[in-house]
Design an enzyme around this catalytic site. Sequence first.
Site, PDB file in Angstrom:
ATOM      1  N   ARG A 141      76.513  28.532  19.627  1.00 46.43           N
ATOM      2  CA  ARG A 141      77.196  28.355  20.901  1.00 46.43           C
ATOM      3  C   ARG A 141      78.053  27.090  20.911  1.00 46.43           C
ATOM      4  O   ARG A 141      78.713  26.807  21.910  1.00 46.43           O
ATOM      5  CB  ARG A 141      76.158  28.238  22.002  1.00 46.43           C
ATOM      6  N   ARG A 165      72.098  41.117  37.598  1.00 45.39           N
ATOM      7  CA  ARG A 165      71.273  41.383  36.411  1.00 45.39           C
ATOM      8  C   ARG A 165      69.784  41.155  36.697  1.00 45.39           C
ATOM      9  O   ARG A 165      69.404  40.192  37.360  1.00 45.39           O
ATOM     10  CB  ARG A 165      71.722  40.454  35.287  1.00 45.39           C
TER      11      ARG A 165
HETATM   12  P1  AMP Z   1      71.441  33.427  27.047  1.00 46.71           P
HETATM   13  O1  AMP Z   1      70.305  34.326  27.325  1.00 46.71           O
HETATM   14  O2  AMP Z   1      72.000  33.593  25.673  1.00 46.71           O
HETATM   15  O3  AMP Z   1      72.496  33.496  28.116  1.00 46.71           O
HETATM   16  O4  AMP Z   1      70.859  31.936  27.079  1.00 46.71           O
HETATM   17  C1  AMP Z   1      70.257  31.398  28.251  1.00 46.71           C
HETATM   18  C2  AMP Z   1      70.294  29.895  28.213  1.00 46.71           C
HETATM   19  O5  AMP Z   1      69.552  29.411  27.075  1.00 46.71           O
HETATM   20  C3  AMP Z   1      71.675  29.281  28.061  1.00 46.71           C
HETATM   21  O6  AMP Z   1      72.369  29.176  29.299  1.00 46.71           O
HETATM   22  C4  AMP Z   1      71.316  27.915  27.478  1.00 46.71           C
HETATM   23  O7  AMP Z   1      70.789  27.056  28.471  1.00 46.71           O
HETATM   24  C5  AMP Z   1      70.176  28.248  26.539  1.00 46.71           C
HETATM   25  N1  AMP Z   1      70.681  28.585  25.196  1.00 46.71           N
HETATM   26  C6  AMP Z   1      70.529  29.782  24.543  1.00 46.71           C
HETATM   27  N2  AMP Z   1      71.076  29.739  23.335  1.00 46.71           N
HETATM   28  C7  AMP Z   1      71.597  28.491  23.192  1.00 46.71           C
HETATM   29  C8  AMP Z   1      72.310  27.840  22.141  1.00 46.71           C
HETATM   30  N3  AMP Z   1      72.602  28.471  20.994  1.00 46.71           N
HETATM   31  N4  AMP Z   1      72.707  26.552  22.350  1.00 46.71           N
HETATM   32  C9  AMP Z   1      72.405  25.919  23.491  1.00 46.71           C
HETATM   33  N5  AMP Z   1      71.758  26.468  24.523  1.00 46.71           N
HETATM   34  C10 AMP Z   1      71.341  27.759  24.379  1.00 46.71           C
END
Ligand code: AMP
Length: 267
Positions: free
Chosen positions: A122, A161
């Site tokens: 990310r 969602r």
């Molecule tokens: P997601 O389900 O992929 O939308 O991730 C939910 C939350 O987890 C994000 O908004 C971040 O706070 C954290 N997160 C997940 N993956 C990452 C990553 N690769 N780098 C930093 N934060 C992450």
Amino acid sequence: MNSGDRNDRAAWLKGPSIKCSGLPEKLNRPWRLVLLGPPGVGKGTQAELLTRRLGACHLSTGDLFREAQHRSEREQTLAMGAALNFMKRGALVPDAIVWELIRERTSCLHCQGGFVLDGFPRTLAQAKALQVLLENERLSLDAVVTYELPGAEIISRLSGRRTCEKCMAIFHQTAQPPRIEGICDRCGGALFQREDDRPESIAVRLDAYEHSTAPLIQFYRNAGLLTLVVATGSGEEIFQRTMTILESRVKPTGDGSQYEQSAVFAR
Ligand code: AMP
């Protein structure tokens, strides 16, 4: 590894010592993919559909953090507690914490069915670290799929969602409602609204995407791996679009036992 219809994320979620629970009956060519795109674009749904179809592992860093959220405070490390505070307000978790989780699960990258990385990398630092890790492990990515969607639709998808607390399956209040309100069709678990899907967190997440994650599009374009997919329509339509593009990226050579990359879709 997925077996049949079951999206089995146990090994990835439970830590480095847990082995994948089963191989797909027919072992296909392994696909190693990264999914990119703003929050709410449907990466999680696409990752599920792709892993089921390809027999790959679904590796979602967001799932790792959500799983940790359900553990008691005593079971959480200090670093994980700090990570969850970032996540709750929609901010990115610091690279060092994310990287620790990825590194301890390196064996999952060797799954025979391949992997679909959903939500990682990310940031540019994460993408460069992944590149080095894959080189060291003698693995390479086949494609980076980036999903695109207008801003208004992103907000509507995020706010409607609902996620299953047990199996992490994703539903939408209007676009993909469960058969029984609040109950997961797949495992009967309770559906919940993620804390970071609330309006105040959505703005922070979109901002984090623009500043930290969008630059990865150019990074992977330069690497010849980028594949753009328009994320309008139903999950199934987006999935079909994705598969058509991915299948065009590889063409069988000679006896059909090997594959070679086609650069046609690298933009
Ligand atoms: P997601 O389900 O992929 O939308 O991730 C939910 C939350 O987890 C994000 O908004 C971040 O706070 C954290 N997160 C997940 N993956 C990452 C990553 N690769 N780098 C930093 N934060 C992450």
